[in-house]
Design a protein around this motif. Structure first.
Motif, PDB file in Angstrom:
ATOM      1  N   ARG A  38       0.773  -1.031   0.100  1.00  0.00           N
ATOM      2  CA  ARG A  38      -0.026  -0.140  -0.166  1.00  0.00           C
ATOM      3  C   ARG A  38       0.914   1.216  -0.025  1.00  0.00           C
ATOM      4  O   ARG A  38       1.745   1.549   0.883  1.00  0.00           O
ATOM      5  CB  ARG A  38      -1.050   0.122   1.276  1.00  0.00           C
ATOM      6  N   GLY A  39       0.474   2.087  -0.974  1.00  0.00           N
ATOM      7  CA  GLY A  39       1.381   3.513  -1.115  1.00  0.00           C
ATOM      8  C   GLY A  39       0.477   4.452  -0.500  1.00  0.00           C
ATOM      9  O   GLY A  39      -0.859   4.472  -0.110  1.00  0.00           O
ATOM     10  N   ARG A  49       2.187  -1.407  -6.326  1.00  0.00           N
ATOM     11  CA  ARG A  49       1.097  -1.939  -5.334  1.00  0.00           C
ATOM     12  C   ARG A  49       1.075  -3.405  -5.344  1.00  0.00           C
ATOM     13  O   ARG A  49       1.092  -4.124  -4.306  1.00  0.00           O
ATOM     14  CB  ARG A  49      -0.235  -1.248  -5.530  1.00  0.00           C
ATOM     15  N   TYR A  50       1.092  -4.090  -6.614  1.00  0.00           N
ATOM     16  CA  TYR A  50       0.933  -5.502  -6.703  1.00  0.00           C
ATOM     17  C   TYR A  50       2.039  -5.949  -7.097  1.00  0.00           C
ATOM     18  O   TYR A  50       2.249  -7.087  -7.897  1.00  0.00           O
ATOM     19  CB  TYR A  50      -0.228  -5.727  -7.937  1.00  0.00           C
ATOM     20  N   ASN A  69      -5.471   1.901 -11.124  1.00  0.00           N
ATOM     21  CA  ASN A  69      -6.179   2.823  -9.816  1.00  0.00           C
ATOM     22  C   ASN A  69      -7.321   3.291 -10.341  1.00  0.00           C
ATOM     23  O   ASN A  69      -7.711   4.672 -10.144  1.00  0.00           O
ATOM     24  CB  ASN A  69      -5.120   3.782  -9.540  1.00  0.00           C
ATOM     25  N   THR A  70      -8.182   2.640 -10.839  1.00  0.00           N
ATOM     26  CA  THR A  70      -9.480   3.211 -11.459  1.00  0.00           C
ATOM     27  C   THR A  70     -10.586   2.936 -10.652  1.00  0.00           C
ATOM     28  O   THR A  70     -10.622   1.992  -9.661  1.00  0.00           O
ATOM     29  CB  THR A  70     -10.118   2.458 -13.110  1.00  0.00           C
ATOM     30  N   PRO A  71     -11.585   3.923 -10.766  1.00  0.00           N
ATOM     31  CA  PRO A  71     -12.627   3.673  -9.421  1.00  0.00           C
ATOM     32  C   PRO A  71     -13.634   2.583  -9.937  1.00  0.00           C
ATOM     33  O   PRO A  71     -13.850   2.013 -10.979  1.00  0.00           O
ATOM     34  CB  PRO A  71     -13.512   5.070  -9.703  1.00  0.00           C
ATOM     35  N   LEU A  73     -17.519   2.022  -9.124  1.00  0.00           N
ATOM     36  CA  LEU A  73     -18.670   2.758  -8.725  1.00  0.00           C
ATOM     37  C   LEU A  73     -20.016   2.251  -8.523  1.00  0.00           C
ATOM     38  O   LEU A  73     -20.373   1.332  -9.282  1.00  0.00           O
ATOM     39  CB  LEU A  73     -18.831   3.826  -9.876  1.00  0.00           C
ATOM     40  N   PRO A  74     -20.513   2.125  -7.330  1.00  0.00           N
ATOM     41  CA  PRO A  74     -21.969   1.474  -7.043  1.00  0.00           C
ATOM     42  C   PRO A  74     -22.889   2.070  -8.123  1.00  0.00           C
ATOM     43  O   PRO A  74     -22.891   3.485  -7.906  1.00  0.00           O
ATOM     44  CB  PRO A  74     -22.006   1.981  -5.605  1.00  0.00           C
ATOM     45  N   GLU A 209      -7.656  -4.795  -7.794  1.00  0.00           N
ATOM     46  CA  GLU A 209      -8.430  -3.632  -7.510  1.00  0.00           C
ATOM     47  C   GLU A 209      -9.678  -3.748  -6.778  1.00  0.00           C
ATOM     48  O   GLU A 209     -10.100  -3.368  -5.848  1.00  0.00           O
ATOM     49  CB  GLU A 209      -8.412  -2.595  -8.457  1.00  0.00           C
ATOM     50  N   GLU A 212      -9.851  -5.245  -3.332  1.00  0.00           N
ATOM     51  CA  GLU A 212      -9.709  -4.290  -2.368  1.00  0.00           C
ATOM     52  C   GLU A 212     -10.695  -3.108  -2.156  1.00  0.00           C
ATOM     53  O   GLU A 212     -11.109  -2.765  -1.261  1.00  0.00           O
ATOM     54  CB  GLU A 212      -8.392  -3.475  -2.652  1.00  0.00           C
ATOM     55  N   GLN A 213     -11.216  -2.775  -3.397  1.00  0.00           N
ATOM     56  CA  GLN A 213     -12.381  -1.663  -3.311  1.00  0.00           C
ATOM     57  C   GLN A 213     -13.760  -2.366  -2.762  1.00  0.00           C
ATOM     58  O   GLN A 213     -14.355  -1.494  -2.214  1.00  0.00           O
ATOM     59  CB  GLN A 213     -12.730  -1.206  -4.738  1.00  0.00           C
ATOM     60  N   LEU A 214     -13.808  -3.776  -2.808  1.00  0.00           N
ATOM     61  CA  LEU A 214     -15.038  -4.458  -2.065  1.00  0.00           C
ATOM     62  C   LEU A 214     -14.621  -4.651  -0.638  1.00  0.00           C
ATOM     63  O   LEU A 214     -15.136  -5.788  -0.065  1.00  0.00           O
ATOM     64  CB  LEU A 214     -15.686  -5.479  -2.982  1.00  0.00           C
ATOM     65  N   SER A 215     -13.358  -4.388  -0.217  1.00  0.00           N
ATOM     66  CA  SER A 215     -12.873  -4.823   1.161  1.00  0.00           C
ATOM     67  C   SER A 215     -12.910  -6.391   1.250  1.00  0.00           C
ATOM     68  O   SER A 215     -13.169  -6.911   2.302  1.00  0.00           O
ATOM     69  CB  SER A 215     -13.843  -4.297   2.223  1.00  0.00           C
TER      70      SER A 215
ATOM     71  N   ASP B  40      -6.648   3.956   1.679  1.00  0.00           N
ATOM     72  CA  ASP B  40      -5.675   2.876   1.345  1.00  0.00           C
ATOM     73  C   ASP B  40      -6.456   1.937   0.311  1.00  0.00           C
ATOM     74  O   ASP B  40      -5.960   1.151  -0.187  1.00  0.00           O
ATOM     75  CB  ASP B  40      -5.185   2.097   2.532  1.00  0.00           C
ATOM     76  N   LYS B  41      -7.392   2.568  -0.372  1.00  0.00           N
ATOM     77  CA  LYS B  41      -8.043   1.741  -1.532  1.00  0.00           C
ATOM     78  C   LYS B  41      -7.676   2.591  -2.775  1.00  0.00           C
ATOM     79  O   LYS B  41      -7.571   3.838  -2.805  1.00  0.00           O
ATOM     80  CB  LYS B  41      -9.469   1.747  -1.204  1.00  0.00           C
ATOM     81  N   PRO B  42      -7.581   1.806  -3.771  1.00  0.00           N
ATOM     82  CA  PRO B  42      -7.225   2.284  -5.052  1.00  0.00           C
ATOM     83  C   PRO B  42      -8.327   3.060  -5.526  1.00  0.00           C
ATOM     84  O   PRO B  42      -9.734   2.485  -5.180  1.00  0.00           O
ATOM     85  CB  PRO B  42      -6.875   1.199  -6.237  1.00  0.00           C
ATOM     86  N   GLY B  43      -8.228   4.227  -6.439  1.00  0.00           N
ATOM     87  CA  GLY B  43      -9.508   4.747  -7.133  1.00  0.00           C
ATOM     88  C   GLY B  43     -10.357   5.537  -6.284  1.00  0.00           C
ATOM     89  O   GLY B  43     -11.307   5.815  -6.543  1.00  0.00           O
ATOM     90  N   ALA B  44      -9.913   5.978  -5.075  1.00  0.00           N
ATOM     91  CA  ALA B  44     -10.739   6.469  -4.088  1.00  0.00           C
ATOM     92  C   ALA B  44     -10.965   8.283  -4.722  1.00  0.00           C
ATOM     93  O   ALA B  44     -10.059   8.654  -5.203  1.00  0.00           O
ATOM     94  CB  ALA B  44     -10.297   6.829  -2.765  1.00  0.00           C
ATOM     95  N   ALA B  64     -20.108  10.836  -6.506  1.00  0.00           N
ATOM     96  CA  ALA B  64     -18.591  11.137  -6.972  1.00  0.00           C
ATOM     97  C   ALA B  64     -18.675  10.118  -8.083  1.00  0.00           C
ATOM     98  O   ALA B  64     -19.349   9.034  -8.525  1.00  0.00           O
ATOM     99  CB  ALA B  64     -17.524  10.483  -5.973  1.00  0.00           C
ATOM    100  N   LEU B  65     -17.704  10.423  -9.201  1.00  0.00           N
ATOM    101  CA  LEU B  65     -17.383   9.418 -10.209  1.00  0.00           C
ATOM    102  C   LEU B  65     -15.932   9.127 -10.332  1.00  0.00           C
ATOM    103  O   LEU B  65     -15.272   8.579 -11.298  1.00  0.00           O
ATOM    104  CB  LEU B  65     -17.696  10.319 -11.380  1.00  0.00           C
ATOM    105  N   GLY B  66     -15.186   9.228  -9.163  1.00  0.00           N
ATOM    106  CA  GLY B  66     -13.835   8.898  -8.963  1.00  0.00           C
ATOM    107  C   GLY B  66     -12.906  10.262  -9.558  1.00  0.00           C
ATOM    108  O   GLY B  66     -11.897   9.760 -10.309  1.00  0.00           O
ATOM    109  N   ARG B 138     -25.248  11.623 -12.990  1.00  0.00           N
ATOM    110  CA  ARG B 138     -25.126  10.710 -11.839  1.00  0.00           C
ATOM    111  C   ARG B 138     -25.937  10.966 -10.381  1.00  0.00           C
ATOM    112  O   ARG B 138     -26.171   9.991  -9.814  1.00  0.00           O
ATOM    113  CB  ARG B 138     -23.566  10.717 -11.272  1.00  0.00           C
TER     114      ARG B 138
END
Lengths: 398, 398
Positions: A38-39, A49-50, A69-71, A73-74, A209, A212-215, B40-44, B64-66, B138
């Motif tokens: 983790r950076g 990172r990976y 490093n892309t989002p 989005l829910p 990613e 990580e993003q979904l914990s 610590d998450k990518p794309g936040a 948000a859209l990232g 959005r």
């Protein structure tokens, strides 16, 4: 680096592109341990990172362009529309050249430079060509891009601007992928084509990613627009590796989404076959996934079989409708990327996807990549003189 | 939220758009303390990271859209070419709608939603229109976009796809910005135009990220393509705030880069004036910075004066040459963004920028936004039949 053939399971040392025994696609042998590094800086390359999970000893940041490093989005309204409650979009259009291809290219270029190559190449008329041309420029390498001679100038220019050696090739373009195996070996050109093992390694980072993003609560379904099969393989491999390491507690069902006008993998899977057959007259607006004879098609079929996967095809009309729905949620993507939402809606309606499932659609590229598709959408506007704007709005929207 | 007028220094409570005494542009009053919230998450979204420094109580991630989180890339060959040893590119083309505008829009939408607005709007034919349309979609808000009736359909479609209420306005388009101050108030539309205070707040995050990415060693120069002046003000304000808080030990020199065909701020600054005059016949290929009478022009002039800033204008030819140079480094940007490199080269050559200075060029938007500029670049290709490719390459490149 150790490789294993996805078809005959033969193993090799070094960066082969295809199996020397059976010509099957190769996988890099999965690693058995590793830690996410983790950076704490914004916009860092995900290669660092990976790093533990990639076939690289180190990352030369001078060759990186800020890939990944892309989002994730829910979904807002689309969760309701689609009937899928936990719907997410992984937006790969925020990569350096605005498609997922940058991840695989980034890994390929790192490897090529570390192993003394001064030349890289790709056979592509779209996202991959732009990506390889950009990374080649960044690395100061001679870059060989092979496009079909039937390509429009509008598609060539955004590739040519990066300054590669550009080849317009006449003849059976689908044969060129296989030709480059030989051309590359003879001319010291490291080809980073659609489904080569290092590109597959890059695509793994999409899965990493998402985890990580979904914990680290793995999604139930991951929907991937599928062409050559390299990205599908990479994403599946990423989940498999994190599952094997105990980072996530299940494998998602992988969904192979194709265009009805060119769906060799869906055709084979839905007929219970283990080998894809060439589609004779491919015809779809989704050019980025219009591969009639995908070089990793059989490998995708075997992943679908092994992990309870699903395949689905959607019409161009469904795709364009889904493109508009995504835009009205704030995401303007290529028609090819919209295949994922169209497929999800279809699977939901057919009762093949549970309503309470968590679903991730991988949106592979920017809508700006193929603006001709915009002509298929209606544009309505209010035409008004500057002196009338206030009155008009009060009347119409007051 | 407390505001201060950049012109007359009057202060106000609440989200005004312009000063009620003198019509000057407003700034949100700088905060006096705060902490960077490292995730610590990518794309936040960077809104959460910098929440302490933004006029928001909380971040609603559903809106948000990232946005943000863009790479800062150290230059390769261009450091040599330009003679500037420590040259960096901040690539804003990796935002959700592929320009820096998303940062300001993201802040504006958060504020609008938190304060009960159901309608947002913007006067723009380019990056800002696409950005506001996307974020409005959005957020599920009614979105009002005002374009000039002279706009090409190719520029409208990538805005219209998001589904806003689209107005094609006949008449003096440059007057519309001021009209919307009234239209917005009368119709409960929260306008997030070019230089409104919340958009300026969003642009601050570019400076914040640069500080973090350079490990809080502030650059000597930051070069910003300047149109209305909102982005320039925001980036300067971000550095000022981090400087005041002691996060960085100096203020960078801010460089206002404009196109020679439309450089009202450069004209005024180079003549020692404190007030900009309207450019009568603006003419440049850099449409995104083609603002003949920038609403924050005077505010930019006062920042330039206060912090030893620099202004520079470059021709369309220099810009297009710089666009190609950037692409050959892996970065395909709008002509407007290339103004920064052209300006840096010019300042270096004229001895106005030290060779050992550290310089950050802010690349504001993707080259895919304006593909017509590609017609100004030569495309060379090798035309070859598929059977001849191997032989041809061995001969030409062997």
């Amino acid at each position: 680096m150790k490789m294993i053939c996805t078809a005959c399971k033969a193993t090799f040392e070094g960066a082969q592109l295809r199996c020397v025994s059976c010509s099957g696609p190769l996988d890099v042998m999965p690693l058995t341990e590793g830690t996410i590094r983790r950076g704490d800086k914004p916009g860092a390359s995900i290669l660092e990172r990976y790093l533990d999970f990639l076939p690289l000893d180190r990352v030369n940041t001078a060759l990186a362009l800020g890939e990944g490093n892309t989002p994730l989005l829910p979904s807002g309204k689309l969760a309701e529309v689609s009937g899928i409650g936990k719907l997410f979009f992984k937006n790969e259009a925020q990569n350096p050249t605005w498609s997922f291809k940058d991840r695989g290219t980034a890994v390929g270029v790192q490897y090529a430079a570390a192993h003394g190559y001064k030349r890289i190449g790709a056979v592509s008329t779209g996202n991959m060509a732009a990506s390889v041309a950009a990374y080649g420029a960044r690395a100061g390498m001679d870059t060989f891009i092979f496009v079909s001679d039937r390509i429009d100038v509008e598609k060539v220019s955004p590739i040519a601007i990066y300054g590669p050696h550009l080849f317009k090739v006449a003849g059976d373009y689908s044969q060129l992928y296989f030709e480059t195996l030989k051309i590359g070996a003879e001319n010291d050109i490291f080809f980073i084509n659609s489904d080569v093992p290092l590109r597959v390694e890059g695509s793994k980072t999409i899965a990493f990613e998402i985890c990580e993003q979904l914990s680290f609560d793995a999604p139930d379904y991951v929907v991937v627009p599928t062409s050559a099969g390299g990205n599908f393989r990479g994403i599946a491999k990423g989940f498999m590796e994190f599952h094997k390491l105990g980072f996530i507690n299940k494998m998602p069902h992988m969904v192979c989404a194709q265009a009805a006008g060119c769906s060799p993998i869906h055709n084979a899977f839905s007929q219970g076959k283990s080998v894809v057959e060439r589609v004779e007259h491919p015809d779809t607006i989704a050019h980025a996934i219009n591969n009639p004879f995908p070089p990793s098609g059989n490998a995708v079929l075997s992943i679908l079989g092994e992990y309870n996967g699903v395949s689905v095809s959607v019409t161009d009309e469904e795709m364009i409708r889904a493109q508009k729905m995504l835009a009205e949620e704030g995401l303007f993507v290529q028609p090819d990327s919209a295949v994922t939402l169209a497929a999800t809606i279809k699977l939901g309606q057919d009762g093949l996807m549970e309503k309470d499932a968590s679903v991730v659609c991988v949106l592979t590229g920017s809508g700006l990549k193929f603006t001709k598709a915009l002509e298929l959408h209606d544009i309505k506007s209010h035409n008004v003189g500057i002196g009338e704007v206030g009155k008009y709005i009060s009347k119409q929207f007051g």
